[in-house]
Write an enzyme that holds these catalytic residues in place. Sequence first.
Site, short mmCIF file in Angstrom:
data_model
loop_
_atom_site.label_atom_id
_atom_site.label_comp_id
_atom_site.label_asym_id
_atom_site.label_seq_id
_atom_site.Cartn_x
_atom_site.Cartn_y
_atom_site.Cartn_z
N GLU A 521 0.82 -1.22 0.00
CA GLU A 521 0.00 0.00 0.00
C GLU A 521 0.85 1.27 0.00
OE1 GLU A 521 -0.67 -2.67 1.83
OE2 GLU A 521 -2.61 -3.28 1.02
N HIS A 590 -11.16 -4.36 9.01
CA HIS A 590 -11.70 -4.22 7.65
C HIS A 590 -12.99 -3.41 7.64
CE1 HIS A 590 -8.82 -7.27 6.50
NE2 HIS A 590 -9.24 -7.29 5.25
#
Length: 785
Positions: A521, A590
């Site tokens: 990321e 999440h």
Amino acid sequence: MTARTVAAGPPRSGAYLSDSRPDLTPFETSLGTLRGFAPVEPLEAWIATGRLTEAAALELYDDLLAIRELEEMIVRLRSGGYPPLPGYDYRGPTHVSMGQEATAVGACTALRPDDQITSSHRGHGDAIAKGFAAIRRMSGSQLRARLERSTARAGGSAASDAGSPGTLLEAALEEHVYRTIAELFGKEEGYCRGRGGGMHVGDFSTGHLGANAIVGGSVPIATGAAMAARYERSDRVVCCFAGDGAYANGVVLESLNWATQAQWTNHLAGERPFGLPIIFFIQNNHYGMTHRTDDEVMGVRHLARRGAGFAEENMHAELVNGMDVLAVRDAVERAAAICRAGEGPVLLEASTYRYYGHSLSDPRNEYRTREEEAAWRAIDPLARLRGQLLEAGVADESALAVLETRARERNERAAVRAAAGRDPEPAAILDYLYTDGSSDVVPAKDRVVTAEAGHSVTGPGGGELSYRDAIRAAIAGEMLRDHRVICYGEDIADYGGAFKLTKGLLDTFGRERVFNTPISEACIVGTAVGAAIAGLRPVVELMYMDFALMASDQIANQAGKWHYMSGGVLQVPLVIRASVGAGKGYGGQHSQSLESVFTHIPGMYVVYPADPADAKGLLAASIRTNNPVLFVESQALYPMKGPVPEGEHVVPLGVARVARSGSDATIVAWGPAVADAIEAAERLHTERGVEAEVIDLRSLVPLDMETVLGSVRKTGRCVVASHAILVGSYVNEIVARIQAEAFDALDAPIGRVGAANGISPQAEVLERAFLPHPDDIVRAIAALF
Ligand SMILES: Cc1ncc(C[n+]2csc(CCOP(=O)(O)OP(=O)(O)O)c2C)c(N)n1
Ligand SMILES: [Mg+2]
């Protein structure tokens, strides 16, 4: 150049099905050869073979002198004793690089003026060297134009009236020293208008993409700039300077993996296998801050060995004598040629030494011996070249003394001028935070011929679309419009992304514009920053918003800051798409709605659409603005259907929407809370006869406070709602602003609705209890009456 064509019909270098069978045959392999300190020919041979002219050899010495002079000045200023500026109060960092000058000069003189560099907190040398190398190759008219621009900036005091070509060049070199020192002194005439300072200095016009005070922070940026060069079919090269300490940093190792990905050169590269044109140049001075890297905090003796872990052929890794300007130049000349041939990347480790401490507040004696320092000073790069120049008969003592005096006096004049420069206006504190710029007009060379394009990815061309399809339509529309728009992220190509938002884009646009990335990321965002600075307009996907925290430095310190830190020179037009997974039982890692975190990062835009039409229109606007945008999506909203205008649909950023009119109370919301608010408003209407007005902010940054205040002034009551937890939520910012700016209009305290102040749980009953619901908004409004 003509506009570009997007082929219709079958995929160009599109989807493929992997058919890789198990191959578990025993084997052994070696990890390639690491070359170190290859002998370099003496200066005489360089001159005899025409590899270097005598004048160019003297220029190398002049470049080294310029760096040393500038840093000697910093040392003296810090101790209060620089004669031309008695008593000058020098503040700011003092990471001098004396001892390392050959790394900067050897590398930058081996590069072309249009090649680019990134640099580190110890980057005075890189900044001087890249500028000098580029300026020395400018024509008379280029030098004159450069000086005129500088004169205009400095309010008319540059030495642009110099006559002969020699003095014109000398004036431009002096101007470079002056603009660099002015930046160190925090002056408006500095390259970054005093907003960046020494640790972020860069003369972007000569290919310096900026120094970086985050150790390792510039490495993915350089990698992204190299991606841009590759994409644009340019043969420019990026040289990424960073220290040995940086090569322990995650994002640096991610960058090495990123740069060596097979897809740049294997069958996935289609007609153009071409390795990333980047030279990872390690300025190994053998220390992190005060710790010894090679003997203490790493497990290999030579950092260049790391190359073997990333590429079959050891990544063209090589060790170089960083105390010898010719050795560095030789290695970088070869590295640049490798990169221009599409055989990059290259990893060069230059062994060098910093004579002073980490900064001037570090006396060094707690961690190293004077004998060690003396041994390195005995192979000083300036003394070495000086000796070679004398030996080769290029100059005699008196000629070298002339150069030495000139470098000192040049620096003195520049420093005196810089010290007298203008301080930035305090009232301009927020200038350059954002830009008004956008790509309303696509340059002819980047226009895509839409007539020939396959439109299948844009869905049924308007009418009812899902939020998911509306996002895809926006990306496709912008890619059809502007060749600079590229799209990448984890699994976004063949598979179409974890949520299928990008399905079909690969078929239409090919793998050069739509590709999968490693699970990196920080590198996804960091390379996008570099590619954006270098001229592309990347749209990158972070699968879940939670993962944005993996990229937080690249979002917060890089994407958000470079426009400001460069004094408005650089622009970072990129979109980071991040989706919120709440409501699926995915638990604490999440499900977070983290938009508030990023509103606290000046320089970033934060956009969160609430319905399909806005998903398309706001994303198109986000891709077009020249500001970096965090574009938040809600997985809960992906299936939501709604009318979406066909064709071009751009919703301006910073303009809130009245999603429902009402006169009794205001509900301010964004993202999925808008649908909650509308449902709550309908219930308030039927159950209590209360008419609530719903304001959808659409973008948190920029914020349309006028629409909010206008509504609150009309209704006198307000609830602010989002799906984020309330602690530290942007909800509180809106509440504070309403209270400060419309207190007189309020008939009741302002209500707040958000998730419980905890962590998103897996259990369904707990997650229901955790997330806010329309009921909560109904209750909050009812409590105001
Ligand atoms: C991410 C990050 N961690 C720590 C620091 C503090 N810091 C600044 S320079 C430095 C040492 C860096 O070592 P190296 O990369 O070898 O560069 P050098 O200082 O030796 O030139 C440290 C720890 C920082 N600026 N950024
Ligand atoms: Mg170091």
